[in-house]
Design a protein around this motif. Structure first.
Motif, PDB file in Angstrom:
ATOM      1  N   GLY A 198       1.076  -6.921   5.242  1.00 51.28           N
ATOM      2  CA  GLY A 198       1.052  -6.677   3.795  1.00 51.28           C
ATOM      3  C   GLY A 198       0.094  -5.566   3.405  1.00 51.28           C
ATOM      4  O   GLY A 198       0.416  -4.717   2.563  1.00 51.28           O
ATOM      5  N   ALA A 199      -1.081  -5.532   4.021  1.00 50.05           N
ATOM      6  CA  ALA A 199      -2.078  -4.510   3.700  1.00 50.05           C
ATOM      7  C   ALA A 199      -1.607  -3.119   4.125  1.00 50.05           C
ATOM      8  O   ALA A 199      -1.795  -2.139   3.398  1.00 50.05           O
ATOM      9  N   ILE A 200      -0.974  -3.028   5.279  1.00 56.26           N
ATOM     10  CA  ILE A 200      -0.502  -1.726   5.752  1.00 56.26           C
ATOM     11  C   ILE A 200       0.716  -1.267   4.949  1.00 56.26           C
ATOM     12  O   ILE A 200       0.813  -0.101   4.577  1.00 56.26           O
ATOM     13  N   VAL A 201       1.614  -2.172   4.642  1.00 56.36           N
ATOM     14  CA  VAL A 201       2.774  -1.822   3.810  1.00 56.36           C
ATOM     15  C   VAL A 201       2.310  -1.316   2.447  1.00 56.36           C
ATOM     16  O   VAL A 201       2.878  -0.361   1.907  1.00 56.36           O
ATOM     17  N   ALA A 202       1.260  -1.908   1.895  1.00 57.51           N
ATOM     18  CA  ALA A 202       0.727  -1.462   0.598  1.00 57.51           C
ATOM     19  C   ALA A 202       0.271  -0.004   0.656  1.00 57.51           C
ATOM     20  O   ALA A 202       0.448   0.734  -0.317  1.00 57.51           O
ATOM     21  N   LEU A 203      -0.291   0.427   1.777  1.00 58.48           N
ATOM     22  CA  LEU A 203      -0.685   1.835   1.929  1.00 58.48           C
ATOM     23  C   LEU A 203       0.534   2.752   1.807  1.00 58.48           C
ATOM     24  O   LEU A 203       0.484   3.774   1.128  1.00 58.48           O
ATOM     25  N   PHE A 204       1.611   2.368   2.472  1.00 60.92           N
ATOM     26  CA  PHE A 204       2.838   3.173   2.416  1.00 60.92           C
ATOM     27  C   PHE A 204       3.417   3.166   1.005  1.00 60.92           C
ATOM     28  O   PHE A 204       3.851   4.196   0.498  1.00 60.92           O
ATOM     29  N   ASP A 205       3.425   1.990   0.370  1.00 61.76           N
ATOM     30  CA  ASP A 205       3.970   1.879  -0.990  1.00 61.76           C
ATOM     31  C   ASP A 205       3.197   2.730  -1.988  1.00 61.76           C
ATOM     32  O   ASP A 205       3.771   3.251  -2.938  1.00 61.76           O
TER      33      ASP A 205
END
Length: 88
Positions: free
Chosen positions: A75-82
């Protein structure tokens, strides 16, 4: 194992700054975190590994994590991409 696909939305793709943000975020978690692109799997905790993927705009990557905090890690890494690594 938790996995999620992401698309690189920032025009510059993955260069030194986004790679550092990904690695810093990944290192906050104890889970093993991998980033997959086509046939390549790299350790998300390695800045150099991330840079060598040469992932450009609109590339699709898969974030994979296995361990006690795998869901939070993905979730934390996906948030960076988002958030486009806060570049745009």
């Amino acid at each position: 194992m938790t996995t999620q696909k992401v698309t690189i939305k920032n025009r510059a793709g993955i260069h030194a700054r986004p790679a550092a943000l990904i690695a810093q975020t990944a290192n906050r978690f104890s889970s093993e975190i991998l980033i997959e692109r086509e046939d390549t799997r790299i350790n998300a905790k390695s800045i150099m590994g991330i840079i060598t993927m040469a992932a450009s705009y609109n590339s699709v990557l898969t974030i994979c994590a296995a361990g006690p905090d795998e869901t939070d890690a993905v979730g934390a890494i996906v948030a960076l991409f988002d958030n486009k690594f806060e570049e745009d």
